[in-house]
Design a protein around this motif. Structure first.
Motif, mmCIF file in Angstrom:
data_model
loop_
_atom_site.group_PDB
_atom_site.id
_atom_site.type_symbol
_atom_site.label_atom_id
_atom_site.label_comp_id
_atom_site.label_asym_id
_atom_site.label_seq_id
_atom_site.Cartn_x
_atom_site.Cartn_y
_atom_site.Cartn_z
ATOM 1 N N ALA A 1 103.990 49.125 24.192
ATOM 2 C CA ALA A 1 104.581 49.412 22.885
ATOM 3 C C ALA A 1 104.606 48.190 21.972
ATOM 4 C CB ALA A 1 106.002 49.944 23.061
ATOM 5 N N VAL A 2 104.165 48.398 20.732
ATOM 6 C CA VAL A 2 104.183 47.315 19.743
ATOM 7 C C VAL A 2 105.528 47.208 19.036
ATOM 8 C CG1 VAL A 2 101.690 47.426 19.388
ATOM 9 C CG2 VAL A 2 103.202 48.776 17.914
ATOM 10 N N GLN A 3 106.378 48.226 19.190
ATOM 11 C CA GLN A 3 107.743 48.206 18.671
ATOM 12 C C GLN A 3 108.652 48.872 19.701
ATOM 13 O OE1 GLN A 3 106.668 50.306 14.906
ATOM 14 N NE2 GLN A 3 107.795 48.672 13.871
ATOM 15 N N PRO A 4 109.896 48.439 19.819
ATOM 16 C CA PRO A 4 110.784 49.073 20.811
ATOM 17 C C PRO A 4 110.982 50.559 20.565
ATOM 18 C CG PRO A 4 111.980 47.486 19.428
ATOM 19 C CD PRO A 4 110.529 47.290 19.160
ATOM 20 N N GLU A 5 111.001 50.978 19.292
ATOM 21 C CA GLU A 5 111.150 52.404 18.987
ATOM 22 C C GLU A 5 109.859 53.174 19.228
ATOM 23 O OE1 GLU A 5 110.616 50.348 14.892
ATOM 24 O OE2 GLU A 5 111.428 49.877 16.886
ATOM 25 N N GLY A 6 108.774 52.449 19.566
ATOM 26 C CA GLY A 6 107.492 53.078 19.847
ATOM 27 C C GLY A 6 107.235 53.319 21.316
ATOM 28 N N ARG A 7 108.239 53.079 22.162
ATOM 29 C CA ARG A 7 108.072 53.351 23.585
ATOM 30 C C ARG A 7 108.123 54.849 23.862
ATOM 31 N NH1 ARG A 7 112.952 49.928 25.790
ATOM 32 N NH2 ARG A 7 113.741 50.626 23.756
ATOM 33 N N ILE A 8 107.350 55.286 24.825
ATOM 34 C CA ILE A 8 107.451 56.670 25.279
ATOM 35 C C ILE A 8 108.769 56.858 26.017
ATOM 36 C CG2 ILE A 8 106.367 58.487 26.668
ATOM 37 C CD1 ILE A 8 103.740 56.780 26.411
ATOM 38 N N SER A 9 109.130 55.864 26.818
ATOM 39 C CA SER A 9 110.399 55.872 27.545
ATOM 40 C C SER A 9 110.968 54.462 27.534
ATOM 41 C CB SER A 9 110.189 56.328 28.997
ATOM 42 O OG SER A 9 109.663 55.254 29.776
ATOM 43 N N GLU A 10 112.199 54.336 27.974
ATOM 44 C CA GLU A 10 112.830 53.018 28.016
ATOM 45 C C GLU A 10 112.240 52.131 29.114
ATOM 46 O OE1 GLU A 10 116.977 54.023 28.416
ATOM 47 O OE2 GLU A 10 117.303 53.834 26.254
ATOM 48 N N GLN A 11 111.409 52.705 29.977
ATOM 49 C CA GLN A 11 110.793 51.944 31.070
ATOM 50 C C GLN A 11 109.363 51.492 30.744
ATOM 51 O OE1 GLN A 11 112.689 54.923 31.822
ATOM 52 N NE2 GLN A 11 114.326 53.396 32.043
ATOM 53 N N ASP A 12 108.926 51.704 29.504
ATOM 54 C CA ASP A 12 107.563 51.307 29.121
ATOM 55 C C ASP A 12 107.417 49.796 29.020
ATOM 56 O OD1 ASP A 12 107.180 54.002 28.830
ATOM 57 O OD2 ASP A 12 106.275 53.876 26.859
ATOM 58 N N LEU A 13 106.193 49.325 29.240
ATOM 59 C CA LEU A 13 105.870 47.936 28.950
ATOM 60 C C LEU A 13 105.895 47.700 27.443
ATOM 61 C CD1 LEU A 13 102.876 46.946 31.280
ATOM 62 C CD2 LEU A 13 105.266 46.243 31.458
ATOM 63 N N GLY A 14 106.177 46.451 27.062
ATOM 64 C CA GLY A 14 106.218 46.108 25.651
ATOM 65 C C GLY A 14 105.422 44.870 25.324
ATOM 66 N N ILE A 15 105.051 44.773 24.063
ATOM 67 C CA ILE A 15 104.396 43.568 23.550
ATOM 68 C C ILE A 15 104.913 43.297 22.132
ATOM 69 C CG2 ILE A 15 102.350 44.750 22.597
ATOM 70 C CD1 ILE A 15 100.709 42.337 23.887
ATOM 71 N N TRP A 16 106.172 43.697 21.906
ATOM 72 C CA TRP A 16 106.776 43.521 20.586
ATOM 73 C C TRP A 16 107.497 42.182 20.445
ATOM 74 C CZ3 TRP A 16 109.011 47.236 23.978
ATOM 75 C CH2 TRP A 16 110.270 46.908 24.462
ATOM 76 N N ASP A 17 107.526 41.388 21.505
ATOM 77 C CA ASP A 17 108.295 40.143 21.491
ATOM 78 C C ASP A 17 107.500 39.046 22.191
ATOM 79 O OD1 ASP A 17 110.476 38.195 22.623
ATOM 80 O OD2 ASP A 17 111.547 39.410 21.156
ATOM 81 N N GLU A 18 107.721 37.812 21.754
ATOM 82 C CA GLU A 18 107.040 36.679 22.386
ATOM 83 C C GLU A 18 107.392 36.558 23.867
ATOM 84 O OE1 GLU A 18 104.789 35.296 20.514
ATOM 85 O OE2 GLU A 18 105.526 36.410 18.776
ATOM 86 N N GLU A 19 108.563 37.046 24.252
ATOM 87 C CA GLU A 19 108.986 36.952 25.651
ATOM 88 C C GLU A 19 108.110 37.784 26.586
ATOM 89 O OE1 GLU A 19 113.107 37.871 25.990
ATOM 90 O OE2 GLU A 19 113.757 36.073 24.898
#
Length: 338
Positions: free
Chosen positions: A61-79
């Protein structure tokens, strides 16, 4: 000579064979923070050990609100970058290349927060009603894809795939079934393509490597996009410098889909022929012989393997044995493979 085990180049990236681990959501980020976990490391690295040519990481997900679920991988943050970078270091150590699918779920996000879509239409009667995106929301999301591409580069991915399939946000803009907007992003197919066009432009500002796009090439609805529409979209993507179209189908609206071995290969073949762009075939491709036929008959340039690689991380070895090809083993496994 097996075409399945022949190399192929995309820009400056050479895949050692045509086998791609298809992006498949694992819903395994434990603390709702989008971070890589030990499971992800084991899951993806084992397929690199198994000699897959390209390991494509799941919808990220490129944004937290763009996740399919809360367990999705993300790339919206430098962390998120260090964990992804560690993953890539290990994938590369076994001779595989790595890709990441940049994604936004749109109205199909299952979160306890507001969700967004081109139009305020829920996916089905039990789904949450999304917020229709404003011009500013659209601009912010396009910028999020750009930042996702920058972080993917920092994390040492070889290939980026934009997720424009399966009824997620980009697909929602492309489809007349889900896009009822009256502005520059809705109406004609040219306008419905505008959102994806802007994302491709934004990604390419940060990324000069190979760029793939996954589409749903059949919406299984008489009022959905037609073959002519998909040829138009593919031709536009080629003009914008997209290197390959990954041809899946469905999930835009609820529909019953009749599945059978290779049921989506014809979409890859048609788009490859009529748009003169490289394509990937996906969907119940289970054997080496089947994959070889697809490639030898020029129905696709890559084969994306999903469920078969979940069943067997060493699917490439099984396919090689089936085709009589002498697949080089990881040195640790030579005694068992040779």
């Amino acid at each position: 000579m097996s075409k399945l085990f022949s190399s192929i180049d995309f820009k400056r990236v050479t895949l050692k064979n045509r086998i791609v681990m298809s992006p498949m959501c694992m819903y395994s980020s434990l603390d709702k923070n989008g971070m890589i976990t030990p499971f992800h490391l084991s899951h993806y690295i084992s397929r690199a050990v198994g000699q897959v040519g390209l390991v494509m990481v799941e919808a990220t997900a490129v944004q937290p609100e763009g996740r399919i679920s809360e367990q999705d991988l993300g790339i919206w943050d430098e962390e998120h970058v260090p964990g992804l970078k560690q993953l890539n270091k290990e994938i590369h150590s076994y001779g595989a290349k790595s890709g990441i699918q940049l994604a936004h779920a749109g109205r199909k996000a299952e979160l306890n927060t507001p969700i967004y879509a081109p139009s305020a239409l829920p996916f089905n009667e039990t789904s949450s009603k999304p917020v229709e995106m404003s011009a500013e929301d659209i601009k912010t999301t396009i910028e999020a894809f750009r930042n996702g591409a920058r972080r993917a580069k920092e994390a040492d991915f070889d290939i980026i795939e934009i997720h424009a399939a399966h009824g997620y946000l980009v697909n929602q803009f492309l489809s007349p079934l889900t896009n009822k907007r009256a502005d520059e992003y809705g109406g004609s197919r040219e306008n419905r393509y505008h959102f994806l066009s802007k994302i491709i432009e934004a990604v390419k500002m940060e990324w000069d490597g190979p760029l793939f796009v996954r589409i749903s090439a059949n919406e299984y609805h008489e009022q959905g996009n037609t073959e002519e529409d998909f040829i138009f979209f593919a031709s536009r993507m080629k003009e914008q410098g997209v290197d390959l179209i990954d041809c899946s189908s469905g999930a835009v609206v609820p529909a019953h889909v009749k599945t059978y071995p290779g049921y989506q290969v014809k979409y890859s073949e048609v788009i490859r022929t009529k748009s003169a762009i490289a394509t990937g075939a996906v969907g119940l491709i289970t054997s080496g012989i089947q994959a070889e036929e697809i490639l030898q008959n020029e129905r696709a340039d890559l084969v994306f393997i999903g469920r078969s690689l979940l069943r067997n991380p060493y699917w490439a070895k099984a396919a090689a044995d089936e085709l009589g090809y002498d697949l080089e083993a990881p040195k640790q496994y030579e005694r068992g493979w040779n």
